[in-house]
Write an enzyme that holds these catalytic residues in place. Structure first.
Site, short mmCIF file in Angstrom:
data_model
loop_
_atom_site.label_atom_id
_atom_site.label_comp_id
_atom_site.label_asym_id
_atom_site.label_seq_id
_atom_site.Cartn_x
_atom_site.Cartn_y
_atom_site.Cartn_z
N ALA A 26 -15.01 11.94 -91.83
CA ALA A 26 -13.70 11.88 -92.44
C ALA A 26 -12.23 12.08 -91.58
O ALA A 26 -11.33 11.60 -91.72
CB ALA A 26 -13.63 13.21 -93.42
N THR A 30 -8.62 10.45 -92.06
CA THR A 30 -7.38 10.98 -91.97
C THR A 30 -6.48 10.59 -91.10
O THR A 30 -5.09 10.46 -91.34
CB THR A 30 -7.71 12.54 -92.25
OG1 THR A 30 -8.27 12.93 -90.96
CG2 THR A 30 -8.46 13.15 -93.30
N PHE A 37 -10.91 14.81 -98.64
CA PHE A 37 -11.09 14.99 -99.80
C PHE A 37 -11.19 16.63 -100.05
O PHE A 37 -10.90 17.00 -101.12
CB PHE A 37 -12.38 14.53 -100.34
CG PHE A 37 -12.67 13.09 -100.54
CD1 PHE A 37 -11.55 12.23 -100.74
CD2 PHE A 37 -13.88 12.37 -100.63
CE1 PHE A 37 -11.79 11.02 -101.03
CE2 PHE A 37 -13.71 11.14 -101.00
CZ PHE A 37 -13.06 10.43 -101.23
N ASP A 108 -14.50 3.80 -96.53
CA ASP A 108 -13.29 3.01 -96.66
C ASP A 108 -13.28 1.58 -96.08
O ASP A 108 -12.39 0.85 -96.18
CB ASP A 108 -12.10 3.98 -96.34
CG ASP A 108 -12.25 4.34 -94.69
OD1 ASP A 108 -12.96 3.76 -94.01
OD2 ASP A 108 -12.06 5.88 -94.46
N HIS A 123 -23.00 6.44 -96.24
CA HIS A 123 -22.38 6.93 -97.60
C HIS A 123 -22.06 5.83 -98.39
O HIS A 123 -21.42 5.99 -99.35
CB HIS A 123 -21.30 8.02 -97.67
CG HIS A 123 -21.99 9.32 -96.97
ND1 HIS A 123 -21.18 10.20 -96.46
CD2 HIS A 123 -23.30 9.73 -96.77
CE1 HIS A 123 -21.79 11.51 -96.03
NE2 HIS A 123 -23.07 11.36 -96.25
N CYS A 131 -23.79 -4.48 -110.36
CA CYS A 131 -23.92 -4.26 -111.55
C CYS A 131 -25.33 -3.51 -111.69
O CYS A 131 -26.14 -3.65 -110.99
CB CYS A 131 -24.34 -5.62 -112.27
SG CYS A 131 -24.69 -5.44 -113.92
N GLY A 217 -10.33 20.84 -84.85
CA GLY A 217 -10.87 22.09 -85.38
C GLY A 217 -12.36 22.26 -85.22
O GLY A 217 -13.02 21.61 -84.42
N ASP A 236 -6.29 15.13 -81.04
CA ASP A 236 -6.03 13.83 -81.85
C ASP A 236 -6.76 12.93 -81.33
O ASP A 236 -6.77 12.49 -79.93
CB ASP A 236 -4.46 13.67 -81.67
CG ASP A 236 -4.06 12.38 -82.52
OD1 ASP A 236 -4.23 12.35 -83.94
OD2 ASP A 236 -3.89 11.31 -82.05
ZN LIG Z 1 -25.25 -7.48 -114.77
#
Ligand SMILES: [Zn+2]
Length: 252
Positions: A26, A30, A37, A108, A123, A131, A217, A236
């Site tokens: 993440a 960011t 999140f 993303d 993920h 569908c 961090g 950074d």
């Molecule tokens: Zn379908």
């Protein structure tokens, strides 16, 4: 060690390695301007969002409109966002034959947008959809067009269309490929991840070579003992990789 000394060491490792891989989390998104999140401004902290419903597959099956309200916000945000220097740097490394592939926890699509080719989106991705009934494929733009006139995009077969994001209750994608990529790497970068979310968090430990962790961090020691980390950079990402790029030019 100063940032420049760390960058020099990192540049030397890149040039020495015959097989380099990346696990990104993440923190890389960011840096591009996408709110974390779980961070203070993150979607999970908002009063109008119940995090455990948003990406829960059972809840999606009951009420997909809950997810799609978030999707609309995400779409507006992603339309303004560009890959960072680090995303582009990684794409250049791959184009030069110095990077084998990227495992990313981010959905993303920014690695793709930066030009990287071998990407395992463990993920999933928000940029594609299928569908849930007939399995038909829908692109990001097609879904967004449907959302202009409907709460939930519906396939021509009548089924609900679901983004290719891995929801809670679904299996992660490409786990075998991710394990192979990490286990054969001579050099592995862990970028912008605090290594808290399994199974991605246990991938770095499969690497038998050098491991470079760049994260602002804390990084959890639960899945990657600090003794396994060759170089730990608390800076950074873009500032660090700009310095690495400069050092790469100097070393060459
Ligand atoms: Zn379908």
């Amino acid at each position: 060690m100063t940032l420049q000394e760390q960058a020099r060491r990192c540049a030397e490792m890149i040039l020495d390695s015959r097989d380099t891989a990346v696990v990104s989390g993440a923190g890389l998104s960011t840096a591009a301007g996408i709110p974390d999140f779980r961070g203070p401004q993150g979607i999970y902290r908002r009063a109008d969002v119940e995090a455990d419903k948003l990406f829960d597959i059972n809840y999606f099956e009951r009420d997909p409109s809950y997810y799609y309200r978030f999707h609309r916000e995400c779409e507006r945000m992603l339309a303004r966002i560009e890959p960072t220097f680090t995303h582009k740097f990684l794409a250049r490394l791959e184009a030069e034959g110095r990077l084998s592939g990227i495992v990313t926890q981010n959905f993303d699509g920014l690695h793709e947008a930066a030009g990287s080719k071998t990407i395992y989106q463990i993920h999933g991705t928000i940029r594609r959809a299928h569908c849930t009934t007939c399995g038909g494929y829908y692109g990001y733009d097609a879904v967004n067009t449907m959302l202009e006139t409907a709460d939930v995009p519906i396939c021509h077969c009548g089924g609900v269309i679901k983004p290719d994001i891995v929801f809670f209750g679904e299996s992660v994608k490409y786990l075998t490929e991710c394990e192979r990529l990490c286990s054969r790497a001579e050099l592995l970068f862990v970028l912008g991840s605090s290594l808290n979310v399994v199974p991605a968090a246990f991938l770095p430990r499969l690497c038998r070579g050098k491991i470079v962790v760049v994260n602002r961090g804390e990084v959890s020691a639960d899945y990657l003992p600090p003794s396994r980390i060759t170089l730990r950079v608390d800076a950074d990402l873009d500032a660090f990789f700009r310095a690495v790029e400069t050092e790469l030019k100097n070393v060459r």
